[in-house]
Design a protein around this motif. Structure first.
Motif, PDB file in Angstrom:
ATOM      1  N   ASN A 165       0.817  -1.209   0.000  1.00 37.08           N
ATOM      2  CA  ASN A 165       0.000   0.000   0.000  1.00 37.08           C
ATOM      3  C   ASN A 165       0.858   1.270   0.000  1.00 37.08           C
ATOM      4  N   LEU A 166       2.176   1.089  -0.007  1.00 40.59           N
ATOM      5  CA  LEU A 166       3.094   2.227   0.003  1.00 40.59           C
ATOM      6  C   LEU A 166       3.803   2.332  -1.350  1.00 40.59           C
ATOM      7  N   PHE A 167       3.904   3.536  -1.857  1.00 38.25           N
ATOM      8  CA  PHE A 167       4.465   3.768  -3.185  1.00 38.25           C
ATOM      9  C   PHE A 167       5.749   4.586  -3.054  1.00 38.25           C
ATOM     10  N   TRP A 168       6.874   3.979  -3.455  1.00 41.29           N
ATOM     11  CA  TRP A 168       8.176   4.653  -3.446  1.00 41.29           C
ATOM     12  C   TRP A 168       8.320   5.386  -4.776  1.00 41.29           C
ATOM     13  N   LEU A 169       8.344   6.708  -4.737  1.00 44.57           N
ATOM     14  CA  LEU A 169       8.286   7.505  -5.958  1.00 44.57           C
ATOM     15  C   LEU A 169       9.651   7.795  -6.574  1.00 44.57           C
ATOM     16  N   ILE A 170      10.700   7.803  -5.758  1.00 50.29           N
ATOM     17  CA  ILE A 170      12.054   7.970  -6.285  1.00 50.29           C
ATOM     18  C   ILE A 170      12.642   6.573  -6.500  1.00 50.29           C
ATOM     19  N   GLN A 171      12.951   6.258  -7.733  1.00 50.19           N
ATOM     20  CA  GLN A 171      13.324   4.891  -8.070  1.00 50.19           C
ATOM     21  C   GLN A 171      14.721   4.505  -7.582  1.00 50.19           C
ATOM     22  N   GLU A 172      14.948   3.201  -7.550  1.00 51.05           N
ATOM     23  CA  GLU A 172      16.149   2.624  -6.954  1.00 51.05           C
ATOM     24  C   GLU A 172      17.449   3.085  -7.608  1.00 51.05           C
ATOM     25  N   ASN A 173      17.428   3.329  -8.887  1.00 49.28           N
ATOM     26  CA  ASN A 173      18.666   3.678  -9.602  1.00 49.28           C
ATOM     27  C   ASN A 173      18.851   5.179  -9.761  1.00 49.28           C
ATOM     28  N   THR A 174      18.136   5.978  -8.970  1.00 48.75           N
ATOM     29  CA  THR A 174      18.197   7.437  -9.085  1.00 48.75           C
ATOM     30  C   THR A 174      19.302   7.992  -8.191  1.00 48.75           C
ATOM     31  N   ASP A 175      20.188   8.765  -8.773  1.00 48.22           N
ATOM     32  CA  ASP A 175      21.277   9.367  -7.995  1.00 48.22           C
ATOM     33  C   ASP A 175      20.791  10.667  -7.358  1.00 48.22           C
ATOM     34  N   THR A 176      20.845  10.742  -6.035  1.00 51.34           N
ATOM     35  CA  THR A 176      20.440  11.973  -5.348  1.00 51.34           C
ATOM     36  C   THR A 176      21.645  12.672  -4.707  1.00 51.34           C
ATOM     37  N   THR A 177      22.842  12.319  -5.148  1.00 51.91           N
ATOM     38  CA  THR A 177      24.059  12.887  -4.553  1.00 51.91           C
ATOM     39  C   THR A 177      24.762  13.817  -5.533  1.00 51.91           C
ATOM     40  N   VAL A 178      25.444  14.815  -4.996  1.00 54.61           N
ATOM     41  CA  VAL A 178      26.117  15.818  -5.814  1.00 54.61           C
ATOM     42  C   VAL A 178      27.472  15.335  -6.322  1.00 54.61           C
ATOM     43  N   ARG A 179      28.202  14.635  -5.493  1.00 52.68           N
ATOM     44  CA  ARG A 179      29.554  14.217  -5.867  1.00 52.68           C
ATOM     45  C   ARG A 179      29.530  13.321  -7.109  1.00 52.68           C
ATOM     46  N   SER A 180      30.433  13.607  -8.025  1.00 57.49           N
ATOM     47  CA  SER A 180      30.524  12.784  -9.233  1.00 57.49           C
ATOM     48  C   SER A 180      31.037  11.383  -8.927  1.00 57.49           C
ATOM     49  N   SER A 181      31.670  11.225  -7.783  1.00 57.92           N
ATOM     50  CA  SER A 181      32.232   9.926  -7.411  1.00 57.92           C
ATOM     51  C   SER A 181      31.203   8.991  -6.779  1.00 57.92           C
ATOM     52  N   THR A 182      29.977   9.494  -6.527  1.00 56.61           N
ATOM     53  CA  THR A 182      28.937   8.645  -5.936  1.00 56.61           C
ATOM     54  C   THR A 182      27.700   8.631  -6.817  1.00 56.61           C
ATOM     55  N   SER A 183      26.945   7.569  -6.711  1.00 59.04           N
ATOM     56  CA  SER A 183      25.657   7.464  -7.389  1.00 59.04           C
ATOM     57  C   SER A 183      24.749   6.615  -6.512  1.00 59.04           C
ATOM     58  N   CYS A 184      24.044   7.273  -5.599  1.00 63.62           N
ATOM     59  CA  CYS A 184      23.257   6.566  -4.580  1.00 63.62           C
ATOM     60  C   CYS A 184      21.867   7.178  -4.456  1.00 63.62           C
ATOM     61  N   SER A 185      20.892   6.311  -4.211  1.00 58.14           N
ATOM     62  CA  SER A 185      19.497   6.752  -4.046  1.00 58.14           C
ATOM     63  C   SER A 185      19.200   6.968  -2.568  1.00 58.14           C
ATOM     64  N   TYR A 186      19.865   7.931  -1.968  1.00 61.10           N
ATOM     65  CA  TYR A 186      19.697   8.164  -0.534  1.00 61.10           C
ATOM     66  C   TYR A 186      18.353   8.800  -0.206  1.00 61.10           C
ATOM     67  N   ASP A 187      17.965   9.804  -0.980  1.00 62.82           N
ATOM     68  CA  ASP A 187      16.795  10.625  -0.645  1.00 62.82           C
ATOM     69  C   ASP A 187      15.553  10.075  -1.341  1.00 62.82           C
ATOM     70  N   ARG A 188      14.470   9.947  -0.561  1.00 63.42           N
ATOM     71  CA  ARG A 188      13.290   9.284  -1.102  1.00 63.42           C
ATOM     72  C   ARG A 188      12.001  10.010  -0.738  1.00 63.42           C
ATOM     73  N   ILE A 189      10.954   9.678  -1.491  1.00 62.32           N
ATOM     74  CA  ILE A 189       9.592  10.137  -1.225  1.00 62.32           C
ATOM     75  C   ILE A 189       8.680   8.915  -1.313  1.00 62.32           C
ATOM     76  N   VAL A 190       7.880   8.699  -0.287  1.00 65.04           N
ATOM     77  CA  VAL A 190       6.985   7.534  -0.223  1.00 65.04           C
ATOM     78  C   VAL A 190       5.585   8.028   0.119  1.00 65.04           C
ATOM     79  N   VAL A 191       4.575   7.586  -0.634  1.00 67.55           N
ATOM     80  CA  VAL A 191       3.203   7.981  -0.313  1.00 67.55           C
ATOM     81  C   VAL A 191       2.380   6.761   0.086  1.00 67.55           C
ATOM     82  N   ASN A 192       1.454   7.007   0.985  1.00 63.08           N
ATOM     83  CA  ASN A 192       0.598   5.959   1.510  1.00 63.08           C
ATOM     84  C   ASN A 192      -0.749   5.953   0.790  1.00 63.08           C
ATOM     85  N   GLY A 193      -1.101   4.807   0.226  1.00 58.34           N
ATOM     86  CA  GLY A 193      -2.441   4.607  -0.294  1.00 58.34           C
ATOM     87  C   GLY A 193      -2.688   5.081  -1.714  1.00 58.34           C
ATOM     88  N   GLU A 194      -3.693   4.439  -2.342  1.00 55.31           N
ATOM     89  CA  GLU A 194      -4.045   4.739  -3.730  1.00 55.31           C
ATOM     90  C   GLU A 194      -4.574   6.152  -3.911  1.00 55.31           C
TER      91      GLU A 194
END
Length: 322
Positions: free
Chosen positions: A215-244
Motif C-alpha cells: 500500500n506504500l508507493f516509493w516515488l524515487i526509483q532505486e537507480n536514481t542518484d540523489t548525490t552531488v559528488r561525481s564519485s557517488t551514485s546513490c538513491s539516498y533521498d526518497r519520497i513515499v506515499v501511503n495509499g491509492e
C-alpha cells in the motif's frame, strides 16, 4: 480581424503561462550542516533560496541552528528574493542522541498556497520502540485547498547511516500511529533515508515494512542518484506515499531529484555545489484543481506550449503582413 488577433494573443499567452502557476511542489532537501556559518556565505544562501522558492512546501534536514539565527536569516532572504509569496517555517526541537551533534527538521512553506493544520513530535521513548531513531520524526499536517488531495501529512526522516534498516522499518510504526491519531490515509514520508548503496543492503529490504507493504508507493526509483559528488551514485533521498488515493493525487513521473548543479551551472570546485550540499533535493508535484474543481494537473505540457507559440507567431505573421 486585429481585435480577434488580440483576443487570440491574450488567450495563448495565458495558456503558455499556466504551468508556472499551477504546480504544487513538495520538496525534501538535506542542507548538510545548515547553521550560522553557512548562512553567512552569500553565494550559498542565494542558491539555497533559489531552490527553496521553487517549492510550496520544502523540508529541510541537517539544520544545525542552535542560536536560531540561520533560519531567521534564511526567511529574510526568501522574503527579499520572492516578493510574490510569503514564507513561514515550522521547526522541530533540536534532535539527536549526542549533546554535541543535534539537528532540526524544518518545513518552509508558502502561506498563500498551504497552511499548517497540526504538528506532532514523535517521542523518543514510545513503548516498544526501544529508542529506534536518532532523530525522531517531526510530523506536520498541511492544508492545501488548491490540490486534489486538499490535506496531507508529511513525515520527515533523516536516518543514521549505520542504523538505516532499523530506522526505516520503525518509520512504519510512526506511519500507523499518525494515521490512527489524525484519522487520515493521506500521508507522505520523505527525506534522506540513506536508502541506497551500502547503507541499505538488498538482503535487508525484506525486513523493512516500509518497503514490503504494497500500500506504500516509493516515488524515487532505486537507480536514481540523489548525490552531488561525481564519485557517488546513490538513491539516498526518497519520497513515499501511503495509499491509492494519495498516489492518484500525484502528477505521474513528477518525482525526481532537482539537479541544482546543472540548473545553476555550479561546479564541485567553484561556487561549489558541494558548499551548498552534498545532496540534491528531491521533489514531487501534487495535482491541482481549477476553480470548477476539475483536475488541472500541470494544465499544459511544454510541447503544447511550443505548439501554442507556433500558432501565435504564424497568425501574427499572416495578420501583420496583410
Amino acid at each position: 480581424m486585429r481585435s480577434s488577433f488580440l483576443l487570440l494573443l491574450t488567450f495563448l499567452l495565458g495558456v503558455t503561462d499556466i504551468q508556472a502557476g499551477s504546480d504544487f511542489r513538495v520538496c525534501a532537501f538535506n542542507t548538510q550542516h545548515f547553521g550560522e556559518s553557512k548562512s553567512q556565505k552569500s553565494d550559498v544562501m542565494q542558491t539555497l533560496v533559489k531552490i527553496i522558492t521553487r517549492c510550496d512546501v520544502c523540508l529541510l534536514q541537517e539544520v544545525r541552528d542552535s542560536k536560531g539565527k540561520a533560519l531567521k536569516l534564511l526567511l529574510e532572504h526568501l522574503k527579499r528574493y520572492d516578493t510574490k509569496h510569503e514564507y513561514k517555517a515550522v521547526a522541530s526541537e533540536r534532535l539527536g542522541r549526542s549533546e554535541t551533534y543535534q539537528e532540526q527538521y524544518v518545513f518552509v512553506y508558502r502561506t498563500d498556497t498551504v497552511t499548517v493544520a497540526d504538528q506532532y513530535q514523535y517521542p523518543d521513548d514510545k513503548p516498544g520502540d526501544i529508542d529506534a531513531f536518532s532523530r525522531e520524526p517531526f510530523v506536520v499536517r498541511f492544508r492545501a485547498p488548491k490540490t486534489a488531495i486538499k490535506e496531507f501529512v508529511l513525515i520527515p526522516q533523516h536516518t543514521t547511516p549505520a542504523n538505516t534498516t532499523k530506522e526505516l522499518d520503525a518509520l512504519y510504526d510512526v506511519l500507523q500511529h499518525v494515521k490512527k491519531m489524525w484519522k487520515t490515509e493521506n500521508v507522505m514520508l520523505l527525506g534522506d533515508f540513506n536508502a541506497g548503496c551500502g547503507y541499505l543492503a538488498k538482503k535487508n529490504r525484506k525486513r523493512v515494512r516500509l518497503i514490503t507493504d504494497q500500500n506504500l508507493f516509493w516515488l524515487i526509483q532505486e537507480n536514481t542518484d540523489t548525490t552531488v559528488r561525481s564519485s557517488t551514485s546513490c538513491s539516498y533521498d526518497r519520497i513515499v506515499v501511503n495509499g491509492e488515493t494519495f498516489h492518484r493525487a500525484i502528477l505521474p513521473s513528477s518525482a525526481k531529484p532537482f539537479n541544482f548543479q546543472v540548473e545553476y551551472r555550479l561546479t564541485e570546485e567553484q561556487v561549489t555545489a558541494l558548499l551548498v550540499s552534498d545532496h540534491y533535493p528531491v521533489e514531487v508535484l501534487l495535482k491541482v484543481v481549477d476553480s470548477r474543481g476539475l483536475d488541472g494537473g500541470t494544465s499544459i505540457t511544454s510541447g503544447n506550449q511550443f505548439i501554442a507559440l507556433f500558432v501565435l507567431s504564424h497568425v501574427a505573421f499572416q495578420i501583420l503582413t496583410r
